[in-house]
Scaffold this motif. Structure first.
Motif, PDB file in Angstrom:
ATOM      1  N   LYS A   1      -4.142  31.156  -5.315  1.00 55.14           N
ATOM      2  CA  LYS A   1      -5.097  30.450  -4.586  1.00 55.14           C
ATOM      3  C   LYS A   1      -4.943  28.847  -4.888  1.00 55.14           C
ATOM      4  O   LYS A   1      -4.884  28.474  -6.085  1.00 55.14           O
ATOM      5  N   ARG A   2      -4.841  28.166  -3.643  1.00 54.17           N
ATOM      6  CA  ARG A   2      -4.784  26.944  -3.812  1.00 54.17           C
ATOM      7  C   ARG A   2      -5.930  25.971  -4.435  1.00 54.17           C
ATOM      8  O   ARG A   2      -7.152  26.422  -4.045  1.00 54.17           O
TER       9      ARG A   2
ATOM     10  N   TRP B   1      -1.664  25.632  -7.937  1.00 55.39           N
ATOM     11  CA  TRP B   1      -2.128  27.189  -7.618  1.00 55.39           C
ATOM     12  C   TRP B   1      -2.451  27.864  -8.806  1.00 55.39           C
ATOM     13  O   TRP B   1      -1.938  27.751  -9.846  1.00 55.39           O
TER      14      TRP B   1
ATOM     15  N   ARG C   1       0.506  36.819  -3.197  1.00 57.27           N
ATOM     16  CA  ARG C   1      -0.008  36.768  -1.856  1.00 57.27           C
ATOM     17  C   ARG C   1      -1.119  35.396  -1.796  1.00 57.27           C
ATOM     18  O   ARG C   1      -1.942  35.404  -2.648  1.00 57.27           O
ATOM     19  N   ASP C   2      -0.733  34.525  -0.992  1.00 58.51           N
ATOM     20  CA  ASP C   2      -1.917  33.607  -0.784  1.00 58.51           C
ATOM     21  C   ASP C   2      -3.385  34.176  -0.246  1.00 58.51           C
ATOM     22  O   ASP C   2      -3.188  34.905   0.873  1.00 58.51           O
TER      23      ASP C   2
ATOM     24  N   ASP D   1      -5.827  32.823   0.914  1.00 54.96           N
ATOM     25  CA  ASP D   1      -6.464  32.271   2.100  1.00 54.96           C
ATOM     26  C   ASP D   1      -5.461  32.658   3.562  1.00 54.96           C
ATOM     27  O   ASP D   1      -6.211  32.800   4.512  1.00 54.96           O
ATOM     28  N   ASP D   2      -4.062  32.699   3.397  1.00 56.64           N
ATOM     29  CA  ASP D   2      -3.494  32.916   4.815  1.00 56.64           C
ATOM     30  C   ASP D   2      -2.986  34.219   4.888  1.00 56.64           C
ATOM     31  O   ASP D   2      -2.182  34.816   5.528  1.00 56.64           O
ATOM     32  N   ASN D   3      -2.777  34.931   3.615  1.00 55.34           N
ATOM     33  CA  ASN D   3      -2.405  36.495   3.339  1.00 55.34           C
ATOM     34  C   ASN D   3      -1.007  36.218   3.637  1.00 55.34           C
ATOM     35  O   ASN D   3      -0.253  37.427   3.772  1.00 55.34           O
ATOM     36  N   THR D   4      -0.157  35.227   3.223  1.00 52.81           N
ATOM     37  CA  THR D   4       1.129  35.279   3.411  1.00 52.81           C
ATOM     38  C   THR D   4       1.903  35.357   1.969  1.00 52.81           C
ATOM     39  O   THR D   4       0.873  34.897   0.942  1.00 52.81           O
TER      40      THR D   4
ATOM     41  N   LYS E   1       4.309  34.022  -0.990  1.00 57.80           N
ATOM     42  CA  LYS E   1       4.460  32.621  -1.617  1.00 57.80           C
ATOM     43  C   LYS E   1       5.457  32.851  -2.800  1.00 57.80           C
ATOM     44  O   LYS E   1       5.050  33.606  -3.533  1.00 57.80           O
TER      45      LYS E   1
ATOM     46  N   ASP F   1       7.667  30.794   3.499  1.00 62.02           N
ATOM     47  CA  ASP F   1       6.310  30.756   4.345  1.00 62.02           C
ATOM     48  C   ASP F   1       5.881  32.136   4.779  1.00 62.02           C
ATOM     49  O   ASP F   1       4.788  32.381   5.315  1.00 62.02           O
ATOM     50  N   SER F   2       6.793  33.090   4.546  1.00 65.64           N
ATOM     51  CA  SER F   2       6.517  34.612   4.712  1.00 65.64           C
ATOM     52  C   SER F   2       7.214  35.604   4.078  1.00 65.64           C
ATOM     53  O   SER F   2       8.299  35.095   3.391  1.00 65.64           O
TER      54      SER F   2
END
Length: 400
Positions: A162-163, A168, A191-192, A194-197, A199, A246-247
């Motif tokens: 979580k940013r 993080w 897993r981020d 916020d954007d579900n990617t 990292k 990024d993914s």
């Protein structure tokens, strides 16, 4: 037992087709340096520490003095130009030929951890972390697998990031993480929210909220200090997030490369077990003569050598595809699935030649037999790698 493995400057007993001659002289000298390190300095330590289930920390200094770390990476390590993928593979084979645990310690550091930074990090991050890792002044680990997530980790990763401004916050649990109990840098995948990617983050030893507990009572890879990691509100600076990831596709590039390395490890296990069995068969007397003269024993040895030779040929071509930068997921997946299956056969046949002695650690083959099961399972199971290849050749996905 006497050691009938080839001299340090000679061809391996198992290298019937002389694959080692494909290396240029400069790279073969590096391979021979690794062979000398493993046979003269590390092999005498292996069984004691395998029985104790401990990692001998003096190995770090031995590898540091050898200059073997960082060789695959342009601009880092002892050789500024990167060595070939064929040499990198044969080094993995050579280390595993003596012991799979020691090879895995080195592979996690030099492969998974360093390659994650080399492939996924910015130039500033590579320059910040890789020189000291190449010198083995700092040791790396790679944290992806979770207690409830293995083959499905791409879509089912539970560790979160979580940013929060310039940092993080990481929360979650990882399992089976090699080197994690003593590593200076742990590459953690999360897993981020916020954007579900997916990292990647480099977590430094001693960060608040990070704990690594050694997994006990293993029956394989007993020298490797696998750990269960707990991350509780671990704050990692944005500067320590791998900037070029990024993914999960970026993560898959890393796994594609390291999966091939596991196939080379499987070849090393086959060679190590075969050489032990051949040595034993030449010496073991039954019915008044060496069992090497028995037809059924020769059948097991020849089938083993066939598996080794076929696997080696596949891996040589895999390395060529890597060097040409045209290798794909299905290449490394087929190699991993095929070679590890052949490995299982060879360690079983090799242990069979030893009879009852094959379960005694002093004869070494039991260690190879046990460690083969771990190699068979990690970096993608046979089933998952089969589906990757199956999708490629049919155009149809059978994943559920």
């Amino acid at each position: 037992m006497t050691d009938v493995m080839a001299p340090l400057d000679g061809q391996l007993t198992a290298d019937l087709f002389n694959y080692e001659s494909l290396l240029p002289d400069a790279e073969r000298k590096i391979l021979l340096r690794a062979r000398a390190l493993m046979r003269t300095e590390i092999k005498p330590l292996v069984n004691e520490y395998w029985a104790r289930g401990e990692f001998p920390k003096e190995l770090i200094g031995m590898f540091r003095a050898s200059g073997l770390a960082g060789l695959p990476y342009e601009g880092y390590g002892e050789h500024r130009p990167a060595v070939s993928n064929l040499l990198s593979g044969m080094l993995a084979m050579e280390l595993t030929r003596t012991d799979a645990s020691v090879s895995t310690f080195f592979g996690v550091h030099n492969g998974l951890a360093m390659y994650s930074i080399y492939s996924g990090g910015s130039q500033e991050q590579r320059d910040r972390w890789l020189p000291e890792m190449a010198a083995m002044d700092k040791i790396g680990a790679f944290a992806m697998t979770e207690p409830l997530g293995g083959s499905d980790v791409a879509g089912g990763m539970r560790t979160t990031a979580k940013r929060d401004g310039a940092t993080w916050i990481l929360n979650g649990t990882k399992k089976w993480i090699g080197n994690a109990t003593f590593a200076d840098y742990v590459v953690v995948w999360a897993r981020d929210v916020d954007d579900n990617t997916i990292k990647g983050f480099v977590v430094t030893k001693g960060m608040p909220g990070f704990t690594a507990v050694k997994i006990e009572h293993k029956l394989a890879f007993r020298i490797v200090e696998n750990a269960e990691i707990t991350l509780t509100d671990v704050r990692v600076p944005e500067a320590d997030r791998l900037q070029n990831v990024d993914s999960f596709r970026d993560v898959a590039k890393i796994l594609r490369a390291t999966r091939g390395g596991v196939a080379w490890q499987a070849l090393g296990v086959m060679i190590g077990a075969y050489e032990l069995a051949l040595d034993y068969a030449r010496q073991r007397q039954q019915f008044g003569r060496p069992i090497a003269g028995f037809q059924l024993v020769q059948d097991l040895l020849v089938k083993s050598l066939g598996n080794i030779t076929a696997s080696w040929g596949m891996l040589v071509q895999l390395a060529r595809l890597q060097d040409a930068k045209i290798f794909r997921d299905e290449h490394s997946s087929l190699a991993k699935a095929f070679v590890t299956a052949r490995m299982r056969e060879v360690v079983s046949w090799s242990r069979e030649i030893f009879g009852g002695n094959g379960i005694l650690l002093e004869y070494d083959v039991a260690r190879f037999f046990a460690d083969a099961e771990a190699i068979y399972s990690f970096e993608g199971t046979r089933e998952m790698n089969t589906l990757i290849v199956g999708k490629s050749i049919t155009g149809q996905s059978a994943f559920v």
